[in-house]
Scaffold this active site. Structure first.
Site: not given
Lengths: 809, 284
Positions: A240, A387-388, A763
């Site tokens: 990532q 996802r945040c 997110e």
């Protein structure tokens, strides 16, 4: 020329710029099986590596016998810590300032830990080789409970205890116990205690935000190829943050950075799981250096779930105080954070608990204090932001549960309690008690719109009737109304306070306009499904006046892309999106000079209009960006260098603060614990909207992962440290069948400091969704005395709640 | 998730299958759809040095429905069951149950024979077949024999089939009366938290026969003769259903797993059975 006859409206539409639901350019490839993922990388003579993993959660390694494995057909080498030690690579630094074993060095600290790396001609031979490695373990006492860890004599990390038994400071200051990692504080302790002690109403609650896992569809993996002739290492992988990986590889291997090329090909979802560095990367590189051949390592699903970065595992204890009328006066939060065997959290260096200090949420809370204790246990390392943004899901879950508990304490409607405590529109920019400066917001408008759309009053009336019917024996189903209002903090971040391992968290964009009026832009980020190739081209289209369809977006190759810190924490649009706009504006500035020259007027006499520069007051006199591009390369213009290129590195002045209002309506079968989500409404305000269709897709995806976490998805351990949820049979990954219909909505409150006003959205739905689903479950039982029950709300736990409330009697 | 090396066989006839089984004994396993066996091999939980694929054997893919019985070949898939109109009218419980097994992709591959022969307590077909009083035809070197489904299951993955025998067909007496297959699961593709198969015959407002079997609540499917008996002669009122549930709870022996603790499973078993009985009765 066609341009000359097109209306302005047509010219705008032709660009497919910001605000347009442009179809994803990636999908033609992905839907036809033409993606190129790391496991698609196949090189001549490529070998395959895989791990011998520990079956025990805590054990000393007495011996490792590789003799039989080396006799397995196709097995070429078996690496152990002893082989890596001379290179100094048997341990590696973590993103959190700790260090982590690459291969077990004398002991193992979690089930599935990497013990030896078998290198073979193919993955079948590697699997047989793994079976043949004989490891002798001596089992040690296992600690899976962080509270017990803080009291236990058992030392998990002997490497962090000095010979005289004293405890050297950790990366984030003094340690209280040999299994303690750090204490991190934000806010004012004494004033908070005082406010709470003297408050009219105080609500207290303890909650466990269970351990779960991002579980991207594509697991982690890499291919390392060391070219011994030219000394260059090429590393393809599920990264990532490819540039950060390049720097880290250089720092730990000693290979000069220019000799390392890191490539993130297509990535099948990341959700935080692919931010950190894993032993597989190091072992593949070493194996390639040793064998002189490319080496591939790809996790299987169980490896991924059991050993790569988990998320959450926060034990949160809160106290919230208010006046009798419900005005919140203070908030106290203590977290015991279970980090597993090594502290491998992926957070900005100065924030060992991420942005947990956004836990005052969307509310004007004058006084607050947060304290987080990080603890070692015999579980896998990680602690990523699934996802945040960094720990924001934990923070929002905490405050959105505390609000509900306070509403119960006050015997008040939870929607109204939120409304009277929201930060008001005119208070922005708003400095929160725990330090953040919220950039913009209009919470009341969003909340009122949400409540009105779902007919909140009507829902409450229906719910009251249901409770009566239930008590009268007419139904065995209860109705829950889940409310959630969240404020995210994304776009890390300003280099002055955000770095990872010393790498500042700016991001970048480099644009080259081609002579015929098309372009390529490269960024320091990397899409894992977010649709960057679509949306960044839209930003540029609006900024430079060339059609998005004529702009190629490229990411992920460190030899070509400008340096950036990658994609996670919803930072791509806030940071790289800003860099893109700024680079576009540099292009436009030069184009303006060229246009003025071509039109034989002064620079200030031309202005940008959609896809061209026009002479002010004489719109019939213009040069299109396409014409300007050609001239930039092919016409000698006095005082102006040929070419049309720009690069921008953007250090954001602040984070961005997207927000939203979510409402869930759920029916619950009291006898079986089965939930049925009848309605889910999600209003998101992510500032300027670049591509509404992609936003909607992001919201659907984030909500689905929120549903998963709230209703069943967990990494569970037994007392021996065995992972009980290591396959998709037990680890809940929702399918279309389990997912309700989502209604999406929006308001637009642009970020005042972002060049295009965008805030990021990927997110938000997860952050806001988890408490919304959870609150719906808990709300269903409020009328029967429920205050709080822990997630995940799977069938048996809901049944247990009903059972304990006497609803089965 | 890489299996140990194995030999792969694809014989053209049953004699070929049996000779390989004869030669290798319990080192050999037959495979129909492979949806249970292959994952076990990949996890290296099943060691199968000799894998015999039945796809080319033939003669086991037919569904035959007559007035008083149904014969389903072992290689008939769950999808075939769902897709077969004659079967749906003769024994609608089969379609109702098959639709609750896994997902369409699995149902295109997964077979009835594999589902009943594997002995996995999580599989849905074994309990269903016990409810329907089916018999399984197995063939071995000594020839064919039929084993009643209610006698077939001994423990998890342990059945009355000998290692050298192959299950070739399922014989079902034509079901009578109302039916229901009720299943609670956590998600699509999951095994049952609890499932109940019920077949009830009604005559003038009272129950004349009832057959009840439960899935995934013991290490084998559970045919609860007493639960069925509790309904016979009653109007299937609340008291009768309670008696049936009590009898069923005496027969099952669930264990705790990720689906929940024993108390929960017993409670849900009762709820699921009640719903199955009520639905079957309403259709009787």
């Amino acid at each position: 020329m066609k341009d000359e006859v097109d209306s302005r409206e047509d010219r705008v539409a032709n660009l497919k710029g910001m605000g347009c639901s442009r179809k994803r350019v990636e999908d033609a490839r992905f839907t036809q099986g033409k993606g190129n993922y790391v496991d698609d990388v196949k090189l001549d003579g490529m070998l395959f590596g895989d791990f011998v993993r520990s079956p025990y959660a805590h054990a000393r390694i007495k011996s490792i016998d590789t003799e039989a494995a080396l006799k397995v057909k196709g097995v070429l080498a078996v690496l152990t810590a002893k082989d890596l030690e001379p290179l100094g690579l048997h341990w590696m630094p973590t993103l959190a300032g700790d260090k982590q074993m690459v291969l077990a060095d004398g002991k193992v600290l979690f089930q599935g830990q990497e013990v030896a790396f078998v290198v073979a001609e193919d993955r079948y031979a590697a699997a047989d080789g793994i079976e043949a490695v004989e490891v002798e373990y001596e089992e040690l006492e296992v600690i899976v409970d962080p509270f017990k860890a803080m009291e236990s004599d058992v030392v998990l990390r002997e490497d962090l205890v000095a010979e005289d038994g004293s405890l050297p400071d950790g990366a984030h200051g003094p340690r209280k116990h040999h299994n303690h990692i750090f204490t991190w504080e934000a806010g004012d302790k004494e004033p908070t205690e005082e406010v709470i002690a003297n408050a009219e109403v105080v609500a207290e609650e303890s909650m466990y935000y269970h351990r779960t896992h991002p579980c991207p569809l594509e697991t982690c993996g890499c291919v390392a190829s060391m070219d011994k002739v030219n000394g260059k290492l090429t590393l393809w992988g599920t990264f990532q943050a490819p540039h950060a990986i390049r720097t880290v590889v250089s720092l730990i291997s000693g290979i000069e950075e220019h000799n390392i090329r890191v490539i993130s090909p297509d990535i099948g979802g990341g959700f935080g799981n692919k931010v950190g560095a894993y032993p597989g990367y190091v072992c593949s590189v070493v194996a390639s250096i040793v064998t002189g051949k490319p080496v591939k390592w790809i996790e299987d699903r169980m490896d991924n779930l059991m050993t790569t970065a988990f998320a959450r595992d926060y034990w949160m204890k809160g106290r919230i105080s208010a006046t009798k009328e419900g005005k919140i006066t203070g908030l106290h939060c203590h977290v015991t954070a279970d980090h597993g065997g090594f502290d491998a959290c992926a957070d900005p260096t100065k924030f060992p608990a991420g942005f947990m200090n956004i836990c005052t949420g969307s509310y004007d809370i004058p006084t607050a204090f947060l304290e987080v204790d990080g603890v070692y246990t015999n579980k896998a390392p990680g602690g990523v932001s699934y996802r945040c943004s960094f720990r924001v899901t934990e923070a929002v879950y905490f405050i959105e549960r505390m609000i509900e508990v306070l509403a119960i304490e006050l015997n008040m409607d939870a929607a109204e309690l939120r409304r009277i405590n929201f930060i008001k529109k005119e208070q922005f920019p708003y400095t929160a008690a725990l330090g953040w400066e919220y950039d913009s917001g209009d919470y009341h408008t969003a909340w009122d719109k949400a409540l009105k759309t779902v007919d909140y009053e009507g829902l409450r009336a229906e719910q009251a009737q249901r409770v009566e019917d239930f008590k009268a024996g007419k139904t065995r189903s209860l109705m829950g109304i889940g409310l959630s209002f969240f404020t995210e903090i994304v776009g890390a971040g300003p280099v002055k306070n955000c770095d990872i391992l010393g790498l500042g968290m700016f991001d970048s964009c480099e644009i080259r306009i081609h002579p015929t009026g098309s372009a390529i832009a490269r960024l320091g980020t990397i899409s894992q499904g977010q649709g960057h190739a679509t949306t960044f081209a839209q930003i540029l289209a609006s900024e430079i006046g060339l059609p998005a369809d004529s702009i190629t977006i490229e990411e992920g190759d460190t030899d070509t892309a400008p340096y950036g810190l990658g994609t996670y924490g919803s930072r791509s649009t806030p940071v790289a999106g800003a860099a893109t706009a700024m680079a576009g504006r540099k292009i436009r500035a030069k184009a303006q000079m060229i246009a003025a020259y071509l039109l034989e007027v002064h620079d200030d006499d031309v202005e940008f209009d959609v896809d061209r520069f026009v002479v002010k007051g004489a719109p019939e006199r213009f040069k299109t960006m396409k014409e300007i591009a050609f001239a930039a390369y092919n016409q000698a213009i006095p005082g102006i260098e040929p070419g049309l290129e720009a690069v921008s590195y953007y250090d954001p002045p602040n984070m961005t603060y997207p927000f939203g209002a979510y409402i869930c309506v759920m029916d619950i079968d009291v006898d079986t614990g089965v939930t049925d989500i009848r309605r889910f409404y999600a209003l998101d305000d992510c500032g300027t909207r670049i591509n509404p269709m992609i936003i909607e897709g992001q919201v659907h995806g984030g909500l689905t992962e929120a549903l998963a976490v709230a209703l069943g998805q967990e990494i569970a351990y037994d007392d021996m440290g065995n992972v009980k949820t290591g396959t998709l049979m037990d680890f809940f990954l929702p399918t279309a069948w389990e997912v309700p219909n989502y209604e999406t909505d929006y308001t637009v409150t642009p970020s005042p400091h972002h060049p295009i006003g965008a805030k990021g959205v990927g997110e938000s739905p997860h952050v806001g969704g988890v408490p919304c689903f959870s609150n719906a479950v808990q709300d269903a039982f409020r009328a029967f005395g429920n205050r709080h029950t822990n997630m995940p709300h799977d069938h048996w736990r809901i049944w247990k709640t009903a059972n304990e409330l006497g609803l089965h009697d | 998730m890489i299996p140990a090396a194995f030999e792969y066989y694809r014989p053209k006839d049953m004699a070929g299958v049996l000779s390989i089984l004869e030669e290798h004994g319990d080192d050999a396993r037959v495979m129909a759809g492979g949806h249970s066996l292959i994952p076990m091999m990949k996890l290296r939980m099943a060691d199968v040095p000799h894998l015999i694929d039945l796809q080319d054997v033939g003669g086991m893919s037919d569904i035959a429905v007559t007035a008083d019985s149904i014969r389903i070949g072992a290689m008939v898939t769950q999808h075939d069951i769902i897709d077969h109109d004659g079967l749906a009218s003769a024994a609608p419980i089969l379609r109702e149950a098959a639709l609750q097994i896994a997902d369409p992709q699995v149902r295109y591959m997964g077979t009835v024979g594999g589902n009943v022969a594997n002995g996995d307590p999580g599989n849905d077909m074994p309990g269903l077949m016990q409810c329907l009083d089916a018999a399984f035809t197995v063939v071995g070197a000594e020839g064919e024999r039929d084993i009643p489904a209610r006698d077939f299951y001994e423990a998890a993955y342990m059945t009355a089939r000998e290692d050298e025998e192959v299950l070739t067909a399922v014989m079902i007496p034509a079901p009578q009366g109302g039916y229901a297959y009720e299943k609670q699961k956590r998600k699509i593709g999951d095994y049952a938290t609890a499932a109940a198969a019920v077949q009830i015959v009604k005559d003038g407002g009272s129950c004349v026969s009832a057959s009840i079997a439960m899935t995934n609540l013991s290490d084998t499917p559970i045919y609860s003769e007493d639960a069925g008996a509790a309904l016979v002669g009653t109007s299937v009122d609340d008291a009768a259903i309670k008696a049936a549930i009590a009898a069923m709870l005496g027969d099952i022996d669930p264990t705790e797993d990720n689906r929940g603790p024993v108390a929960f499973k017993k409670h849900v078993a009762g709820v699921i059975l009640r719903r199955a009985i009520e639905r079957a009765w309403s259709r009787a």
